[in-house]
Write an enzyme that holds these catalytic residues in place. Sequence first.
Site, mmCIF file in Angstrom:
data_model
loop_
_atom_site.group_PDB
_atom_site.id
_atom_site.type_symbol
_atom_site.label_atom_id
_atom_site.label_comp_id
_atom_site.label_asym_id
_atom_site.label_seq_id
_atom_site.Cartn_x
_atom_site.Cartn_y
_atom_site.Cartn_z
ATOM 1 N N ASN A 181 0.875 -1.167 0.000
ATOM 2 C CA ASN A 181 0.000 0.000 0.000
ATOM 3 C C ASN A 181 0.918 1.224 0.000
ATOM 4 O O ASN A 181 1.528 1.530 1.023
ATOM 5 C CB ASN A 181 -0.891 -0.023 1.252
ATOM 6 C CG ASN A 181 -1.698 1.263 1.413
ATOM 7 O OD1 ASN A 181 -1.730 2.101 0.513
ATOM 8 N ND2 ASN A 181 -2.329 1.418 2.571
ATOM 9 N N LYS A 225 0.201 4.287 -0.176
ATOM 10 C CA LYS A 225 -0.373 5.498 0.428
ATOM 11 C C LYS A 225 -0.064 6.690 -0.486
ATOM 12 O O LYS A 225 -0.042 6.525 -1.710
ATOM 13 C CB LYS A 225 0.151 5.676 1.855
ATOM 14 C CG LYS A 225 -0.020 4.382 2.666
ATOM 15 C CD LYS A 225 0.202 4.512 4.129
ATOM 16 C CE LYS A 225 -0.033 3.159 4.796
ATOM 17 N NZ LYS A 225 0.097 3.196 6.243
ATOM 18 N N HIS A 258 -9.443 1.629 5.147
ATOM 19 C CA HIS A 258 -8.124 1.707 5.789
ATOM 20 C C HIS A 258 -8.217 2.640 6.999
ATOM 21 O O HIS A 258 -8.983 3.607 6.981
ATOM 22 C CB HIS A 258 -7.089 2.231 4.788
ATOM 23 C CG HIS A 258 -5.691 2.116 5.318
ATOM 24 N ND1 HIS A 258 -5.143 3.051 6.158
ATOM 25 C CD2 HIS A 258 -4.759 1.147 5.154
ATOM 26 C CE1 HIS A 258 -3.912 2.666 6.475
ATOM 27 N NE2 HIS A 258 -3.656 1.516 5.882
ATOM 28 N N GLU A 313 -6.445 4.962 7.980
ATOM 29 C CA GLU A 313 -6.221 6.385 7.682
ATOM 30 C C GLU A 313 -7.475 7.022 7.073
ATOM 31 O O GLU A 313 -7.741 8.197 7.277
ATOM 32 C CB GLU A 313 -4.985 6.528 6.774
ATOM 33 C CG GLU A 313 -3.710 6.274 7.575
ATOM 34 C CD GLU A 313 -2.613 5.560 6.805
ATOM 35 O OE1 GLU A 313 -2.597 5.600 5.573
ATOM 36 O OE2 GLU A 313 -1.749 4.937 7.479
ATOM 37 N N GLU A 335 -5.440 -4.595 10.642
ATOM 38 C CA GLU A 335 -4.403 -3.579 10.779
ATOM 39 C C GLU A 335 -4.610 -2.803 12.083
ATOM 40 O O GLU A 335 -5.381 -1.832 12.118
ATOM 41 C CB GLU A 335 -4.456 -2.613 9.597
ATOM 42 C CG GLU A 335 -4.165 -3.266 8.266
ATOM 43 C CD GLU A 335 -3.482 -2.309 7.292
ATOM 44 O OE1 GLU A 335 -2.496 -2.708 6.696
ATOM 45 O OE2 GLU A 335 -3.932 -1.155 7.166
ATOM 46 N N GLY A 392 2.809 2.208 10.634
ATOM 47 C CA GLY A 392 3.809 3.266 10.444
ATOM 48 C C GLY A 392 4.591 3.617 11.690
ATOM 49 O O GLY A 392 5.288 4.624 11.722
ATOM 50 N N SER A 440 3.619 -2.252 10.250
ATOM 51 C CA SER A 440 5.066 -2.372 10.470
ATOM 52 C C SER A 440 5.622 -3.741 10.117
ATOM 53 O O SER A 440 6.516 -4.251 10.796
ATOM 54 C CB SER A 440 5.423 -1.982 11.911
ATOM 55 O OG SER A 440 5.075 -0.632 12.145
HETATM 56 P P1 13P Z 1 3.158 0.219 7.580
HETATM 57 O O1 13P Z 1 3.614 -1.075 6.978
HETATM 58 O O2 13P Z 1 3.927 1.409 7.089
HETATM 59 O O3 13P Z 1 3.050 0.150 9.066
HETATM 60 O O4 13P Z 1 1.666 0.473 7.036
HETATM 61 C C1 13P Z 1 0.752 -0.559 7.112
HETATM 62 C C2 13P Z 1 -0.461 -0.174 6.378
HETATM 63 O O5 13P Z 1 -1.161 0.746 6.749
HETATM 64 C C3 13P Z 1 -0.791 -0.912 5.151
HETATM 65 O O6 13P Z 1 -2.061 -0.610 4.691
#
Ligand code: 13P
Length: 246
Positions: free
Chosen positions: A7, A9, A92, A94, A164, A170, A208
């Site tokens: 992903n 982002k 997601h 976010e 997640e 992140g 992560s």
């Molecule tokens: P990270 O791998 O950067 O923690 O992000 C995970 C994520 O949100 C994948 O959709």
Amino acid sequence: MKYIIGNHKMNLDYITLKGYLKALKKVAKNSDNKVGVCVPYVYLDLAKKVLKGSNVLYGAQNMYYKEAGAFTGEVSPKMLIDFNCDMVILGHSERRHIFNETNNEINNKVISALNNNLTPILCVGETLEERNNKQTKKVILAQLKQGLKNIELENAKKIIFAYEPVWAIGTGVSATALDAETICKYIKEQLNKLFSTEFNFVVLYGGSMSEKNVSELLNNPSIDGGLIGGASLTIEKFKPLINYKN
Ligand code: 13P
């Protein structure tokens, strides 16, 4: 076989992504896993061109649920199909937390994606506060029940679920393999209860995940793969995950 889905982002630029996708195509060719990448909308045309004829799946990170109309700034499932997308990330954390998307909106999007033959990657997960208050399972169950409203078993089977935990995204702090396995297993059990079935739903872990913990996490029976943010942004970091072997 596991799913290894990146992903991106809101990252990378056109030139960087072009080189990345060319390299991804080569690396994925020799992988035992199902490899995919979700890029920003504006780069879907690039993904379509570069990934043509490869085994890499690709898609978007969001969409609106209506097919067309006066919805300034939005992108419809039909538009994603126009770019031959295989999948779309929905709900997601976010989107839920920064853009205030509700379970009801996410449910509309999941239904719309399924109606348009796009594979929804439906994300669920608890915040740190909810985790500390021992609400993890309750929150996830509510997200599943509301996100899957009015969806029948045959369609639900096509969905890829992603656990997640918000506090692991992140942050460099992944869930432990035991925690991730426990919750992915719980998700499968609850889905089977909801649909009165015994089906092996696909559930990924995200938060992560990196070269350091990929084996530890994916060597668990209920974790069918990873949804990867930071570690999917360069081929060097992504390659060890793509090459994961049990
Ligand atoms: P990270 O791998 O950067 O923690 O992000 C995970 C994520 O949100 C994948 O959709």
